[in-house]
Design a protein around this motif. Structure first.
Motif, PDB file in Angstrom:
ATOM      1  N   THR A   1     -11.354  10.089  -1.722  1.00 15.85           N
ATOM      2  CA  THR A   1     -12.061   8.934  -1.130  1.00 15.85           C
ATOM      3  C   THR A   1     -10.929   7.958  -0.281  1.00 15.85           C
ATOM      4  O   THR A   1     -10.556   7.260  -1.535  1.00 15.85           O
ATOM      5  N   ALA A   2     -11.915   7.109   0.311  1.00 14.17           N
ATOM      6  CA  ALA A   2     -11.369   5.947   0.937  1.00 14.17           C
ATOM      7  C   ALA A   2     -12.418   4.921   0.260  1.00 14.17           C
ATOM      8  O   ALA A   2     -12.986   5.258  -0.414  1.00 14.17           O
ATOM      9  N   LYS A   3     -11.908   3.701  -0.611  1.00 12.13           N
ATOM     10  CA  LYS A   3     -12.454   2.509  -0.609  1.00 12.13           C
ATOM     11  C   LYS A   3     -11.569   1.601  -0.398  1.00 12.13           C
ATOM     12  O   LYS A   3     -10.732   1.495  -0.090  1.00 12.13           O
ATOM     13  N   ARG A   4     -12.649   0.347  -0.391  1.00 13.08           N
ATOM     14  CA  ARG A   4     -11.878  -0.607  -0.881  1.00 13.08           C
ATOM     15  C   ARG A   4     -11.143  -1.541  -1.499  1.00 13.08           C
ATOM     16  O   ARG A   4     -11.790  -0.977  -2.954  1.00 13.08           O
ATOM     17  N   MET A   5     -10.098  -2.590  -1.073  1.00 15.02           N
ATOM     18  CA  MET A   5      -9.744  -3.185  -2.081  1.00 15.02           C
ATOM     19  C   MET A   5     -10.773  -4.245  -2.512  1.00 15.02           C
ATOM     20  O   MET A   5     -10.922  -5.198  -1.958  1.00 15.02           O
ATOM     21  N   ARG A   6     -10.823  -4.439  -3.772  1.00 11.02           N
ATOM     22  CA  ARG A   6     -11.126  -5.256  -4.769  1.00 11.02           C
ATOM     23  C   ARG A   6     -10.943  -6.618  -4.263  1.00 11.02           C
ATOM     24  O   ARG A   6     -11.024  -7.597  -5.093  1.00 11.02           O
ATOM     25  N   LEU A   7      -8.832  -6.510  -4.413  1.00 16.52           N
ATOM     26  CA  LEU A   7      -8.760  -7.888  -4.272  1.00 16.52           C
ATOM     27  C   LEU A   7      -7.047  -7.681  -3.796  1.00 16.52           C
ATOM     28  O   LEU A   7      -7.312  -6.704  -2.886  1.00 16.52           O
ATOM     29  N   THR A   8      -6.490  -8.984  -2.661  1.00 14.17           N
ATOM     30  CA  THR A   8      -5.812  -9.187  -2.655  1.00 14.17           C
ATOM     31  C   THR A   8      -4.736  -8.557  -3.629  1.00 14.17           C
ATOM     32  O   THR A   8      -4.544  -9.405  -4.280  1.00 14.17           O
ATOM     33  N   TYR A   9      -3.321  -8.037  -3.261  1.00  9.70           N
ATOM     34  CA  TYR A   9      -2.061  -7.069  -3.797  1.00  9.70           C
ATOM     35  C   TYR A   9      -1.173  -8.016  -3.602  1.00  9.70           C
ATOM     36  O   TYR A   9      -1.356  -7.496  -2.466  1.00  9.70           O
ATOM     37  N   GLY A  10       0.037  -8.378  -3.993  1.00 12.71           N
ATOM     38  CA  GLY A  10       1.710  -8.790  -3.745  1.00 12.71           C
ATOM     39  C   GLY A  10       2.693  -9.642  -4.304  1.00 12.71           C
ATOM     40  O   GLY A  10       2.497  -9.051  -5.894  1.00 12.71           O
TER      41      GLY A  10
ATOM     42  N   ARG B   1      14.862 -22.719   0.604  1.00 15.48           N
ATOM     43  CA  ARG B   1      13.822 -21.171   0.520  1.00 15.48           C
ATOM     44  C   ARG B   1      13.018 -22.659   0.033  1.00 15.48           C
ATOM     45  O   ARG B   1      12.525 -23.469  -0.461  1.00 15.48           O
ATOM     46  N   CYS B   2      11.534 -21.267   0.814  1.00 15.42           N
ATOM     47  CA  CYS B   2      10.350 -22.452  -0.317  1.00 15.42           C
ATOM     48  C   CYS B   2       9.788 -21.424  -1.320  1.00 15.42           C
ATOM     49  O   CYS B   2      10.033 -19.175  -1.223  1.00 15.42           O
ATOM     50  N   LYS B   3       9.768 -21.554  -2.574  1.00 17.36           N
ATOM     51  CA  LYS B   3       9.062 -21.099  -3.496  1.00 17.36           C
ATOM     52  C   LYS B   3       7.943 -20.791  -3.504  1.00 17.36           C
ATOM     53  O   LYS B   3       7.003 -21.041  -2.933  1.00 17.36           O
ATOM     54  N   ASP B   4       7.479 -19.230  -4.305  1.00 19.00           N
ATOM     55  CA  ASP B   4       5.904 -19.270  -5.122  1.00 19.00           C
ATOM     56  C   ASP B   4       5.646 -18.417  -3.370  1.00 19.00           C
ATOM     57  O   ASP B   4       3.968 -18.365  -3.665  1.00 19.00           O
ATOM     58  N   ILE B   5       6.289 -17.862  -2.174  1.00 17.63           N
ATOM     59  CA  ILE B   5       5.129 -17.780  -1.590  1.00 17.63           C
ATOM     60  C   ILE B   5       4.858 -16.125  -1.836  1.00 17.63           C
ATOM     61  O   ILE B   5       5.396 -15.478  -2.305  1.00 17.63           O
ATOM     62  N   PHE B   6       3.353 -15.926  -1.640  1.00 15.94           N
ATOM     63  CA  PHE B   6       2.307 -14.252  -1.964  1.00 15.94           C
ATOM     64  C   PHE B   6       2.959 -13.762  -0.127  1.00 15.94           C
ATOM     65  O   PHE B   6       2.642 -14.185   0.328  1.00 15.94           O
ATOM     66  N   PHE B   7       3.313 -12.930  -0.980  1.00 14.82           N
ATOM     67  CA  PHE B   7       4.430 -11.446  -0.288  1.00 14.82           C
ATOM     68  C   PHE B   7       3.561 -10.351  -0.147  1.00 14.82           C
ATOM     69  O   PHE B   7       3.137 -10.057  -1.680  1.00 14.82           O
ATOM     70  N   LYS B   8       2.143 -10.277   1.030  1.00 21.31           N
ATOM     71  CA  LYS B   8       1.183  -9.500   0.956  1.00 21.31           C
ATOM     72  C   LYS B   8       0.980  -8.024   1.517  1.00 21.31           C
ATOM     73  O   LYS B   8       2.114  -7.769   1.964  1.00 21.31           O
ATOM     74  N   TYR B   9       0.831  -7.119   0.173  1.00 21.85           N
ATOM     75  CA  TYR B   9       1.440  -5.940   0.529  1.00 21.85           C
ATOM     76  C   TYR B   9      -0.487  -5.610   0.565  1.00 21.85           C
ATOM     77  O   TYR B   9       0.028  -4.596   0.941  1.00 21.85           O
ATOM     78  N   PHE B  10      -1.295  -5.136   0.076  1.00 20.12           N
ATOM     79  CA  PHE B  10      -2.339  -4.858   0.097  1.00 20.12           C
ATOM     80  C   PHE B  10      -3.807  -6.083  -0.214  1.00 20.12           C
ATOM     81  O   PHE B  10      -4.049  -6.793  -0.792  1.00 20.12           O
ATOM     82  N   GLN B  11      -4.849  -6.060   1.011  1.00 20.47           N
ATOM     83  CA  GLN B  11      -5.141  -7.274   1.532  1.00 20.47           C
ATOM     84  C   GLN B  11      -6.851  -6.793   0.792  1.00 20.47           C
ATOM     85  O   GLN B  11      -7.701  -5.342   0.991  1.00 20.47           O
ATOM     86  N   VAL B  12      -7.636  -7.679   0.532  1.00 20.22           N
ATOM     87  CA  VAL B  12      -9.494  -7.425  -0.318  1.00 20.22           C
ATOM     88  C   VAL B  12      -9.911  -7.007   1.331  1.00 20.22           C
ATOM     89  O   VAL B  12      -9.430  -7.705   2.373  1.00 20.22           O
ATOM     90  N   GLY B  13     -10.691  -6.058   0.875  1.00 21.69           N
ATOM     91  CA  GLY B  13     -11.798  -5.374   1.706  1.00 21.69           C
ATOM     92  C   GLY B  13     -11.421  -4.333   2.666  1.00 21.69           C
ATOM     93  O   GLY B  13     -11.720  -3.383   3.417  1.00 21.69           O
ATOM     94  N   GLU B  14      -9.378  -4.874   2.048  1.00 22.30           N
ATOM     95  CA  GLU B  14      -9.212  -3.228   3.280  1.00 22.30           C
ATOM     96  C   GLU B  14      -9.297  -1.559   2.794  1.00 22.30           C
ATOM     97  O   GLU B  14      -9.281  -1.724   1.883  1.00 22.30           O
ATOM     98  N   LEU B  15      -9.324  -0.651   3.423  1.00 20.11           N
ATOM     99  CA  LEU B  15      -9.531   0.632   3.352  1.00 20.11           C
ATOM    100  C   LEU B  15      -8.556   1.352   3.433  1.00 20.11           C
ATOM    101  O   LEU B  15      -8.017   1.353   3.780  1.00 20.11           O
ATOM    102  N   VAL B  16      -8.714   1.409   1.376  1.00 23.04           N
ATOM    103  CA  VAL B  16      -7.374   2.262   1.412  1.00 23.04           C
ATOM    104  C   VAL B  16      -7.444   3.798   0.816  1.00 23.04           C
ATOM    105  O   VAL B  16      -8.652   3.786  -0.123  1.00 23.04           O
TER     106      VAL B  16
END
Length: 178
Positions: A35-44, A69-84
């Motif tokens: 079953t699909a669910k919506r992501m509660r948070l953004t993960y990266g 280089r730029c330190k501390d960049i959030f590289f996103k994998y899954f986004q809040v609200g995304e259906l997975v």
């Protein structure tokens, strides 16, 4: 029940309703349906891309081995609200930033923001680490150390897998998503 739903003709109240819920949970555990669910948070993860004057804060610029280089960049994998779906996965290949390091620290973050820029943003929280031992290299071969980082959605957990693309070793960890 009859007062609230009096217009309904048949109201069924099982004698052992708690047992029905427990039985359903056990059956689901043995035969889960996808079953699909919506992501509660953004993960990266935290990453270190080349610094860009147009995008990044000056305070985040670091000079590493001849590259800004730029330190501390959030590289996103899954986004809040995304259906997975269960077992959905996202992968990205990263290059070791510093030559001659013995390990790569893959730090996983969550955010309530759909598009955080930095892992130091107020909406971000550190979830944990996956430490990846790196192979020894010859001088000048740092660009050849590549690690594929994959995030996989489980039923209630997030799996993180790092695969050393030089010699093929795999390292894994998991986190609760509840």
């Amino acid at each position: 029940m009859k007062e609230q739903f009096g217009k309904k003709k048949n109201i069924i109240i099982p004698e052992k309703s708690g047992l029905a819920v427990l039985t359903g949970a056990v059956l689901f555990g043995h035969q889960p349906t996808s079953t699909a669910k919506r992501m509660r948070l953004t993960y990266g993860i935290r990453s270190w891309p080349e610094w860009d004057l147009q995008m990044h804060l000056e305070s985040k610029r670091v000079y590493l081995d001849g590259v800004n280089r730029c330190k501390d960049i959030f590289f996103k994998y899954f986004q809040v609200g995304e259906l997975v779906e269960c077992c959905d996965e996202e992968s990205q290949v990263f290059q070791a930033v510093r030559p001659f390091e013995s390990t790569l620290e893959c730090t996983i973050y969550t955010s309530s923001d759909p598009n955080p820029l930095y892992v130091t943003d107020p909406s971000c929280q550190r979830l944990g680490n996956l430490i990846v031992p790196l192979p020894r290299i010859q001088q000048g071969e740092a660009s050849k150390i590549l690690v594929e980082i994959t995030m996989i959605i489980g039923n209630n957990e997030l799996f993180v897998r790092a695969r050393d693309l030089v010699i093929g070793r795999v390292f894994e960890t998991q986190f609760d998503m509840c």
